[in-house]
Structure formats: structure tokens, C-alpha cells
Write an enzyme that holds these catalytic residues in place. Sequence first.
Site, PDB file in Angstrom:
ATOM      1  N   GLU A  65      38.648  55.554   3.599  1.00 43.03           N
ATOM      2  CA  GLU A  65      39.858  54.782   3.871  1.00 43.03           C
ATOM      3  C   GLU A  65      39.795  54.173   5.266  1.00 43.03           C
ATOM      4  O   GLU A  65      40.174  53.013   5.482  1.00 43.03           O
ATOM      5  CB  GLU A  65      41.092  55.674   3.732  1.00 43.03           C
ATOM      6  CG  GLU A  65      42.425  54.996   4.065  1.00 43.03           C
ATOM      7  CD  GLU A  65      42.781  53.850   3.124  1.00 43.03           C
ATOM      8  OE1 GLU A  65      43.747  53.133   3.422  1.00 43.03           O
ATOM      9  OE2 GLU A  65      42.086  53.671   2.091  1.00 43.03           O
ATOM     10  N   TYR A  66      39.304  54.961   6.237  1.00 44.71           N
ATOM     11  CA  TYR A  66      39.140  54.440   7.600  1.00 44.71           C
ATOM     12  C   TYR A  66      38.182  53.251   7.590  1.00 44.71           C
ATOM     13  O   TYR A  66      38.447  52.211   8.202  1.00 44.71           O
ATOM     14  CB  TYR A  66      38.609  55.544   8.513  1.00 44.71           C
ATOM     15  CG  TYR A  66      38.483  55.133   9.966  1.00 44.71           C
ATOM     16  CD1 TYR A  66      39.515  55.382  10.869  1.00 44.71           C
ATOM     17  CD2 TYR A  66      37.343  54.485  10.436  1.00 44.71           C
ATOM     18  CE1 TYR A  66      39.408  55.000  12.206  1.00 44.71           C
ATOM     19  CE2 TYR A  66      37.227  54.094  11.759  1.00 44.71           C
ATOM     20  CZ  TYR A  66      38.264  54.360  12.641  1.00 44.71           C
ATOM     21  OH  TYR A  66      38.165  53.965  13.953  1.00 44.71           O
ATOM     22  N   GLU A 107      37.221  76.322  36.019  1.00 41.81           N
ATOM     23  CA  GLU A 107      36.905  75.575  34.799  1.00 41.81           C
ATOM     24  C   GLU A 107      35.396  75.395  34.658  1.00 41.81           C
ATOM     25  O   GLU A 107      34.658  75.453  35.651  1.00 41.81           O
ATOM     26  CB  GLU A 107      37.589  74.204  34.844  1.00 41.81           C
ATOM     27  CG  GLU A 107      37.290  73.408  36.089  1.00 41.81           C
ATOM     28  CD  GLU A 107      38.368  72.369  36.400  1.00 41.81           C
ATOM     29  OE1 GLU A 107      37.973  71.209  36.633  1.00 41.81           O
ATOM     30  OE2 GLU A 107      39.564  72.706  36.443  1.00 41.81           O
ATOM     31  N   LYS A 154      31.836  73.611  34.354  1.00 40.72           N
ATOM     32  CA  LYS A 154      31.273  72.380  34.911  1.00 40.72           C
ATOM     33  C   LYS A 154      30.373  71.751  33.854  1.00 40.72           C
ATOM     34  O   LYS A 154      29.300  72.266  33.533  1.00 40.72           O
ATOM     35  CB  LYS A 154      30.472  72.681  36.181  1.00 40.72           C
ATOM     36  CG  LYS A 154      29.972  71.444  36.913  1.00 40.72           C
ATOM     37  CD  LYS A 154      29.289  71.842  38.218  1.00 40.72           C
ATOM     38  CE  LYS A 154      28.892  70.615  39.032  1.00 40.72           C
ATOM     39  NZ  LYS A 154      27.891  69.800  38.334  1.00 40.72           N
ATOM     40  N   ARG A 211      29.322  57.365  38.815  1.00 37.02           N
ATOM     41  CA  ARG A 211      29.589  57.881  40.153  1.00 37.02           C
ATOM     42  C   ARG A 211      28.745  57.171  41.205  1.00 37.02           C
ATOM     43  O   ARG A 211      29.225  56.853  42.291  1.00 37.02           O
ATOM     44  CB  ARG A 211      29.308  59.387  40.194  1.00 37.02           C
ATOM     45  CG  ARG A 211      29.520  59.982  41.585  1.00 37.02           C
ATOM     46  CD  ARG A 211      29.207  61.468  41.643  1.00 37.02           C
ATOM     47  NE  ARG A 211      29.388  61.943  43.003  1.00 37.02           N
ATOM     48  CZ  ARG A 211      28.460  61.882  43.963  1.00 37.02           C
ATOM     49  NH1 ARG A 211      27.283  61.361  43.695  1.00 37.02           N
ATOM     50  NH2 ARG A 211      28.713  62.329  45.177  1.00 37.02           N
ATOM     51  N   LYS A 253      26.790  78.114  40.509  1.00 36.80           N
ATOM     52  CA  LYS A 253      25.625  77.820  39.670  1.00 36.80           C
ATOM     53  C   LYS A 253      25.059  79.108  39.075  1.00 36.80           C
ATOM     54  O   LYS A 253      24.728  80.045  39.811  1.00 36.80           O
ATOM     55  CB  LYS A 253      24.537  77.126  40.503  1.00 36.80           C
ATOM     56  CG  LYS A 253      24.934  75.743  41.005  1.00 36.80           C
ATOM     57  CD  LYS A 253      24.978  74.752  39.862  1.00 36.80           C
ATOM     58  CE  LYS A 253      25.162  73.334  40.383  1.00 36.80           C
ATOM     59  NZ  LYS A 253      25.037  72.332  39.334  1.00 36.80           N
ATOM     60  N   CYS A 289      -3.560  66.470   6.303  1.00 37.71           N
ATOM     61  CA  CYS A 289      -4.393  65.630   5.431  1.00 37.71           C
ATOM     62  C   CYS A 289      -5.889  65.806   5.657  1.00 37.71           C
ATOM     63  O   CYS A 289      -6.700  65.283   4.872  1.00 37.71           O
ATOM     64  CB  CYS A 289      -4.019  64.162   5.601  1.00 37.71           C
ATOM     65  SG  CYS A 289      -4.564  63.431   7.163  1.00 37.71           S
ATOM     66  N   CYS A 348      -3.065  62.492  14.481  1.00 34.73           N
ATOM     67  CA  CYS A 348      -3.820  62.341  13.243  1.00 34.73           C
ATOM     68  C   CYS A 348      -4.166  60.868  13.063  1.00 34.73           C
ATOM     69  O   CYS A 348      -3.324  59.991  13.249  1.00 34.73           O
ATOM     70  CB  CYS A 348      -2.987  62.836  12.060  1.00 34.73           C
ATOM     71  SG  CYS A 348      -3.663  62.387  10.440  1.00 34.73           S
ATOM     72  N   CYS A 383      -1.752  59.845   5.689  1.00 31.88           N
ATOM     73  CA  CYS A 383      -1.334  61.235   5.911  1.00 31.88           C
ATOM     74  C   CYS A 383       0.073  61.467   5.364  1.00 31.88           C
ATOM     75  O   CYS A 383       1.010  60.745   5.730  1.00 31.88           O
ATOM     76  CB  CYS A 383      -1.360  61.547   7.410  1.00 31.88           C
ATOM     77  SG  CYS A 383      -0.830  63.219   7.808  1.00 31.88           S
TER      78      CYS A 383
END
Length: 676
Positions: free
Chosen positions: A33-34, A109, A111, A132, A306, A403, A418, A423
Site C-alpha cells: 500500500e505504501y 548515554e 556513544k 562535523r 572508552k 571447480c 580462481c 566455476c
Amino acid sequence: MDYKSEMRQLRDTLNEAGYKYYVLDAPEMADHEYDRLLRRLEELEAAHPEEVTPDSPTRRVGGAVLESFQEVAHPVPLESLQDVFSPEEVEEFTGRMAEALEQVEYSVEPKVDGLSVALEYLDGLFVQGATRGDGRTGEDVTENLRTIKSIPMTLPEKLPRLIVRGEVFMPKNVFHKLNRQREENGEPLFANPRNAAAGSLRQLDSKICAKRLLDIRVFNLQLVEGRAFATHSESIDYLASQGFQTIPRKVLTSAAEVNAEIVRLGESREELPFDMDGAVVKVNSLTDRSVVGSTAKCPRWAIAYKYPPEQKPSRVLEITVQVGRTGVLTPKVVVEPVRLAGTTVTNATLHNQDFIDEKDIRVGDTVVLQKAGEIIPEVVEVLLEKRPEGTVPYRLPENCPVCGAPVARDLDGAAVRCTGAECPAQLHRNLTHFASRDAMDIEGMGPAVMSQLIERGLVRTAADLYFLTAKELEGLERMGKKSARNAVAAIDASRSRGLERLLYALGIRQVGQKAGKILAARFGSFDALAAASEEELTAIDDVGAVTAAYIRQWLDSPQSKDLVARLKEAGVSMDAAQVSAGDQFQGLTFVLTGALERFTREEAAALIEARGGKAAGSVSKKTSYVVAGENAGSKLKKADELGIPVLTEEEFAAMLEGPQNAGEQQMDLWGTLPLQ
């Protein structure tokens, strides 16, 4: 309902559905539908382009192609954070804040390990996004950011100006899928989701960025007009109410609570959809932040903890080899199961023979493992003191394990590949490439159809395509009688594409479309090319020693000879097509820049080359003309500096219709004749 009202209603409905799907993770509209509503909006926008709005969901699929990114000055600097690596350093930070402030609250929070960007809104409308950069100046990546579905194009509250900072990332599941595809295609793997996100966001073609399915989490309010906030948490809650995906966080008051939350985040990072490279601790009060201030490099009111990479030993049980779709042999080490960074690891990539030799990895060794970027298991080192007696150095096989064809190391890299043109491991990729638009152009024979043909054993080489019947194709999923007849007709039509396309379709290393044209023009037939020595090939302009060696290697392979023999049996043309449109551009070099309306870049280049000219990628003193379309960039500036004549698209079209021997006379633009 008039078309304006219908377009407005479609935009609102689709944007609301997208918000529920991508931000709330609570879809209410079926995909079909979207898609139906989106197609209808695309039809209306094509008919009424003057009514297209910046917040239209059709703009999220990409389309703009830039020559370079413009610089953007950040009104508020995007500062970096001071890193800390131990609980003691966290306590030192909270101690400093307690001395300078009263009753400090901290927001803790995760990172996100991605690419930091600033999003700017004017009167509630997204107008610009920038990377940035150095914190003060970034790059304008607005068109690429529009493709990220979780970035709202309009906000419920129409504040005069709002700038937010967020981290663009590639979701872990998307990253794994992308790397699997790159491995199958013989492309270099992204080391981690951050590299993948950064590379995707800096694509000059926004359609490529759109396919990478990037996401974002907003974590800071940079600038706001028309509202005031007391705390960071309050501002983030407000941004969430405006439709942004925000960073999860906890507000805490003591060093012990902060360190405990850092530990909890580290233990639960596997549950997050993004890669996490630390935990951020920020003073929550915005007033307190202004009191504490910043250094020249970073704010004093925040730190980034860290996590050390987790490493564990495990024993090598065996070394296996996979053959990718481009024939690259990729070794993997199988190890005793070990729990690492939240998941159980049983194998790790060894990249190539050089990597194995450098670390001297052997079956029976005890190796130290870690996850590169917290995602991909890798071998850090071999614990030689634990090596058992009798181990031997490992060498990749000399013949393809699938192969049996000989393998050969790339002349210009570390990959071992190869050499078999037939193959089975490379079959899907080879067939899809063979039938692609720029190769043999077999309409209706895309990747999905090729998969079914392989699964049912109907094709084992590209030559088998020419022996397929409509009845065989009718048995495929979504292939009716009419589609089957059309597919057979498309296959039949491809027999006469000519040597130029065939050489490209065969997938010979370093033989692209341009090399295919050059070789077809030089030799005229496949048999003549097959008889050429490596020295004769190297003598051709634009065919270097490495390419010549690859061509000769392919031609000498028994599998290649078998494939060519069967293609001849199928009636595929092995001769160069006569497509010259004259030599009016003989001796002229053109550079195309900007967006052209009448042609694609490829079509314009083909028209130039068919008339004896050359289409180059960069402007130099040897350039004869620059053809400039819309949004022409640095190439136009370079042409001005060098005094190179610049043509509009209309002037270029007139040249195409002009007299022969254009290179021997002054250009007078020959009027403005339309293309036929």
C-alpha cells in the site's frame, strides 16, 4: 479532489507512515500500500513538478549527483570529547564537577560509533545537513541526509531556527548484509560500521547513499530560537516529541551510579542496533555547562569513556577456504567456540595469504581473538609459546576447491583468484553481469531469474542461456508464457551485440566497457584477439601490462576456451559491430560536467567516441571542450582558469549534428539544431 489537495494528502499520509515505521518501529501500513501511494505521488509530481515540496517522501530515494561537497560553517562548534579509560578517571571528572557546581546531575548515554552531523531547520523545515569536519567547518551532505528515513523533513512545531547534532550510523544488520555482498563480489570489506557509514554519507551520488539504509540518533541540541530549556534531558525529550530518534540515557547523581551505568551499557551493547565505541557522561544542567565552560578543544562538562577491546584465546581447529562470486579465495580460521563481546565466536577471517604469512597462523595454534570495531572477529596474534610440535605453515590451495581450475594471485594485489570461467561458485555473478544492460543487455534476465535458473540446473555457463526454451522459462516463479517468450526474444537479440559488448560481458579482469571498445576496434574479431601475444596487447594504448596479462590468462584457460566455443555454437557474434558515426571529433577531447538533460553521461561519452573523439574525466591543457550541464562544479572553474572553451548542452547537441572534421576547424557552434 484537485491534484494539489491529492498531493498534499499523499505526502501527509506517507510521511506519517514513514514516521511510524522508521522512528516508532510500529508500522501500520502494508508495504504494498505504501508503494502504491508513493507511485501515485511520483506520477503527480512528474506531471506537476512545480508542486514538489522539500518534505516529499519521493526525495528520500536520492537522485542528486554532486561533483564535490560545499563547505558549511557551523554556527555552534561541534566539539569533540575528552576520552577516559578507567573508573578512576570517571571519578576524577565527577570530583571536579562537584567542586565547581552544586547538586550535579549527569546524563549517561551510549556513544554511537558513526559520523557526527548537524541538522538545521528553519520554520520547522529541514534545510541543510553538514558533517562535523574540524568542528567549525564541515561538508554539506544535505541530499544524502534526506535519504535517511528517520530524519524528519518537517517538524510539528515551526520554530524560527533549530540545529541539532546527531550521529549517522549503519545498523549492524545492514552492515553484515553489505559486507556479505561485498565479499561475494570480491570487493574490500568495510572494517566496521563506522567506516561504512562515513563512506556512504560521503557518496557524491545520493542514490548510492540511499541504498546503504543509514540511520541516525540525535544526541544534542546545538541552537534553538523560540524556546528555552533548563536541562539536556529536557531538550532531548523535546526533540523526541518533534519526531527525532534520540539517544537512550539515564540521569544520575553520583560517581558510583555513573560507573555502574557505564558497566551496564558495556554489557548490553550487543542489544543496541548501532555499534557503540564508549559511554558519554555529561553534566545535565545547561546553566552548569556554561559555568564550567570549554577548553580550546573540548567541553569541560563532558567525557567519553572508552571500553577496552575484549580479547580471548582460542585454538585453531582448521583453516577453510571460500570462493566468492568473483573467484577470490578467502581463508577462514575455525576455532574452538569462545564468548567474545557478547556473542559466541567460532571462526574469523584471515583475509589473504599475506595476512596468514605475516602472523604465521597454523592449524593447532592458540590465537588471540578480538572483534574489529566490536563486530568482525579477527586474529590479533599467535601465542607461539603454546604452539604444539609438528605444525606446518599454511598455504592456500593451488587449484580452486570448487571447480579445480588453477588459481592465480592478482598481479596488482594480494587476492588469490580462481581462473575458471565456468566455476560454479562464480556462476550467479557471471550470469548477472553477462546479461546486464551495459554487457549483453538481456532484458528480463535479472539476478532473481538467474538464481532460479541455477537452482533448477538449467544453466551452468553463460552459453547455456542461448539454449533455453520458452517452455523451460515458463516453469520459473513469476514467469508466464508472455514473459517467457519475451525473455527468449531478448536472449536471441543479444546474439548480435558485437565483440565490444561480449568482451565486457565475459568478465575478464580489468576489461571494462572502455577496454572492450578498444580491443574490439583494434582486433575486429575474437579469433584475432585470441591469437594476440601479451606483447601485442601491451602495445595498445590504454592496455597496460597487468591488463594484458589478465587477458592472456583468461584466453589460455581451458574453461574459457570451452565457454567461447559454446557461445560460437549458439551463434553469438564474435566480430566488432560497425557503429562509427564519422570522424568529426577526431583529435578532440571532451570533459562532461554537471547534470545533463538530454543524455546520461554514458550516452554523451558514447556519442563522442563514436565520432572519433575522447571523453575524459578531468580537465587539463589537452582538453578541447568542456560540456557543462546544471550544477557544474570544480571542472568548470578549472576550464575557466585554463581558457578551455565551455559548451552548453544545446551547443554540444548542435556539434553532434554538425559537419565532419570538427577538429580541423574553429568551432562556430553550427547553430542549435535539435537531435533527431
